[in-house]
Write a protein that holds these residues in place. Structure first.
Motif, PDB file in Angstrom:
ATOM      1  N   SER A  73       0.809  -1.232   0.000  1.00 46.34           N
ATOM      2  CA  SER A  73       0.000   0.000   0.000  1.00 46.34           C
ATOM      3  C   SER A  73       0.836   1.273   0.000  1.00 46.34           C
ATOM      4  O   SER A  73       0.446   2.278   0.576  1.00 46.34           O
ATOM      5  CB  SER A  73      -0.949   0.003   1.198  1.00 46.34           C
ATOM      6  N   GLY A  74       2.005   1.230  -0.618  1.00 41.13           N
ATOM      7  CA  GLY A  74       2.817   2.430  -0.757  1.00 41.13           C
ATOM      8  C   GLY A  74       3.579   2.847   0.480  1.00 41.13           C
ATOM      9  O   GLY A  74       4.017   3.983   0.573  1.00 41.13           O
ATOM     10  N   ALA A  75       3.751   1.929   1.437  1.00 40.18           N
ATOM     11  CA  ALA A  75       4.413   2.321   2.682  1.00 40.18           C
ATOM     12  C   ALA A  75       5.423   1.286   3.139  1.00 40.18           C
ATOM     13  O   ALA A  75       5.126   0.098   3.195  1.00 40.18           O
ATOM     14  CB  ALA A  75       3.379   2.548   3.774  1.00 40.18           C
ATOM     15  N   THR A  76       6.606   1.751   3.473  1.00 37.90           N
ATOM     16  CA  THR A  76       7.597   0.909   4.130  1.00 37.90           C
ATOM     17  C   THR A  76       7.169   0.767   5.594  1.00 37.90           C
ATOM     18  O   THR A  76       6.196   1.384   6.029  1.00 37.90           O
ATOM     19  CB  THR A  76       8.979   1.572   4.067  1.00 37.90           C
ATOM     20  N   ILE A  77       7.910   0.003   6.348  1.00 37.34           N
ATOM     21  CA  ILE A  77       7.586  -0.172   7.766  1.00 37.34           C
ATOM     22  C   ILE A  77       7.596   1.182   8.475  1.00 37.34           C
ATOM     23  O   ILE A  77       6.692   1.504   9.245  1.00 37.34           O
ATOM     24  CB  ILE A  77       8.561  -1.162   8.426  1.00 37.34           C
ATOM     25  N   LYS A  80       4.544   3.170   7.544  1.00 40.53           N
ATOM     26  CA  LYS A  80       3.343   2.622   8.193  1.00 40.53           C
ATOM     27  C   LYS A  80       3.247   3.098   9.639  1.00 40.53           C
ATOM     28  O   LYS A  80       2.170   3.468  10.100  1.00 40.53           O
ATOM     29  CB  LYS A  80       3.337   1.097   8.125  1.00 40.53           C
ATOM     30  N   VAL A  81       4.360   3.079  10.353  1.00 45.53           N
ATOM     31  CA  VAL A  81       4.373   3.545  11.746  1.00 45.53           C
ATOM     32  C   VAL A  81       3.963   5.012  11.818  1.00 45.53           C
ATOM     33  O   VAL A  81       3.226   5.422  12.719  1.00 45.53           O
ATOM     34  CB  VAL A  81       5.763   3.322  12.388  1.00 45.53           C
ATOM     35  N   CYS A  82       4.413   5.800  10.855  1.00 41.58           N
ATOM     36  CA  CYS A  82       4.106   7.236  10.823  1.00 41.58           C
ATOM     37  C   CYS A  82       2.761   7.533  10.156  1.00 41.58           C
ATOM     38  O   CYS A  82       2.374   8.694  10.045  1.00 41.58           O
ATOM     39  CB  CYS A  82       5.222   7.982  10.099  1.00 41.58           C
ATOM     40  N   LYS A  83       2.085   6.484   9.700  1.00 47.16           N
ATOM     41  CA  LYS A  83       0.770   6.608   9.062  1.00 47.16           C
ATOM     42  C   LYS A  83       0.802   7.509   7.821  1.00 47.16           C
ATOM     43  O   LYS A  83      -0.032   8.381   7.632  1.00 47.16           O
ATOM     44  CB  LYS A  83      -0.276   7.091  10.067  1.00 47.16           C
ATOM     45  N   ILE A  84       1.820   7.263   6.994  1.00 50.29           N
ATOM     46  CA  ILE A  84       1.941   7.964   5.720  1.00 50.29           C
ATOM     47  C   ILE A  84       2.208   6.940   4.627  1.00 50.29           C
ATOM     48  O   ILE A  84       2.619   5.812   4.910  1.00 50.29           O
ATOM     49  CB  ILE A  84       3.046   9.051   5.748  1.00 50.29           C
ATOM     50  N   LYS A  85       1.963   7.318   3.380  1.00 48.49           N
ATOM     51  CA  LYS A  85       2.197   6.405   2.265  1.00 48.49           C
ATOM     52  C   LYS A  85       2.510   7.189   1.004  1.00 48.49           C
ATOM     53  O   LYS A  85       2.230   8.385   0.908  1.00 48.49           O
ATOM     54  CB  LYS A  85       1.006   5.490   2.043  1.00 48.49           C
ATOM     55  N   THR A 136       5.178  11.277  -7.972  1.00 51.29           N
ATOM     56  CA  THR A 136       4.611  10.714  -6.752  1.00 51.29           C
ATOM     57  C   THR A 136       4.463  11.797  -5.684  1.00 51.29           C
ATOM     58  O   THR A 136       4.991  12.905  -5.827  1.00 51.29           O
ATOM     59  CB  THR A 136       5.495   9.590  -6.196  1.00 51.29           C
ATOM     60  N   LYS A 137       3.759  11.435  -4.623  1.00 53.65           N
ATOM     61  CA  LYS A 137       3.658  12.300  -3.458  1.00 53.65           C
ATOM     62  C   LYS A 137       3.471  11.437  -2.222  1.00 53.65           C
ATOM     63  O   LYS A 137       3.070  10.270  -2.318  1.00 53.65           O
ATOM     64  CB  LYS A 137       2.531  13.303  -3.601  1.00 53.65           C
ATOM     65  N   VAL A 138       3.801  11.990  -1.073  1.00 53.24           N
ATOM     66  CA  VAL A 138       3.635  11.283   0.199  1.00 53.24           C
ATOM     67  C   VAL A 138       2.461  11.925   0.914  1.00 53.24           C
ATOM     68  O   VAL A 138       2.454  13.132   1.133  1.00 53.24           O
ATOM     69  CB  VAL A 138       4.923  11.342   1.044  1.00 53.24           C
ATOM     70  N   ILE A 139       1.488  11.089   1.254  1.00 51.66           N
ATOM     71  CA  ILE A 139       0.242  11.591   1.857  1.00 51.66           C
ATOM     72  C   ILE A 139      -0.028  10.881   3.182  1.00 51.66           C
ATOM     73  O   ILE A 139       0.567   9.848   3.486  1.00 51.66           O
ATOM     74  CB  ILE A 139      -0.958  11.401   0.912  1.00 51.66           C
ATOM     75  N   SER A 140      -0.937  11.435   3.934  1.00 50.89           N
ATOM     76  CA  SER A 140      -1.399  10.800   5.158  1.00 50.89           C
ATOM     77  C   SER A 140      -2.167   9.528   4.799  1.00 50.89           C
ATOM     78  O   SER A 140      -2.957   9.523   3.873  1.00 50.89           O
ATOM     79  CB  SER A 140      -2.297  11.754   5.931  1.00 50.89           C
ATOM     80  N   ALA A 141      -1.922   8.456   5.540  1.00 53.05           N
ATOM     81  CA  ALA A 141      -2.596   7.192   5.270  1.00 53.05           C
ATOM     82  C   ALA A 141      -3.876   7.064   6.098  1.00 53.05           C
ATOM     83  O   ALA A 141      -4.533   6.037   6.061  1.00 53.05           O
ATOM     84  CB  ALA A 141      -1.663   6.015   5.559  1.00 53.05           C
ATOM     85  N   LEU A 142      -4.233   8.085   6.822  1.00 49.64           N
ATOM     86  CA  LEU A 142      -5.433   8.032   7.653  1.00 49.64           C
ATOM     87  C   LEU A 142      -6.673   8.324   6.846  1.00 49.64           C
ATOM     88  O   LEU A 142      -6.720   9.014   5.905  1.00 49.64           O
ATOM     89  CB  LEU A 142      -5.339   9.043   8.798  1.00 49.64           C
TER      90      LEU A 142
END
Length: 142
Positions: A73-77, A80-85, A136-142
């Motif tokens: 889902s676009g996230a490394t470990i 994922k911990v930081c709730k971003i992807k 690409t962009k980095v977004i909040s995974a929430l």
């Protein structure tokens, strides 16, 4: 889809550094040793092992990051911990070729004293050079 800033991205990177990069470095060093010295019984058994070691130091991160970006889902470990992807600029998941482009773009971003990463602080969409290159962009995974 709100992009995340430098601090959240840095936190994810630091977590990945401890979870993946340090263990990977130690594993490669354990398997291949440190250097080749002719006549030294504790150095590489064969001179070509240095090339294999260097290849592993590129391939291990490439496989980890690209696999996580595409299949997790676009996230490394750390992300994922930081709730971003990571997503494509339109918000859809990354494809393999785009993830590869982003990976090699990260190398380019780091070469001039990390300026490509620092660019996040100045870009209105919080994108690094490799995000711009790969779309690409980095977004909040929430």
């Amino acid at each position: 889809m709100k992009t995340v800033g430098f601090e959240d991205r840095l936190a994810g990177f630091i977590i990945d550094f401890f979870v993946f990069a340090i263990p990977a470095f130690l594993l490669v060093r354990f398997i291949f040793g440190t250097t080749y010295e002719p006549g030294d019984p504790f150095s590489y058994a064969f001179p070509f092992q240095s090339s294999i070691k260097n290849l592993c130091q590129i391939l291990l991160p490439l496989v980890y990051y690209v696999t996580m970006w595409v299949l997790a889902s676009g996230a490394t470990i750390g992300k994922k911990v930081c709730k971003i992807k990571i997503t494509k600029h339109d918000g859809t998941p990354l494809s393999g070729p785009r993830a590869l482009l982003r990976f090699f773009g990260c190398i380019i971003s780091s070469i001039p004293f990390g300026l490509g990463f620092i660019w996040i602080l100045f870009d209105r969409e919080n994108r690094a050079w490799h995000d711009i290159m790969a779309g690409t962009k980095v977004i909040s995974a929430l």
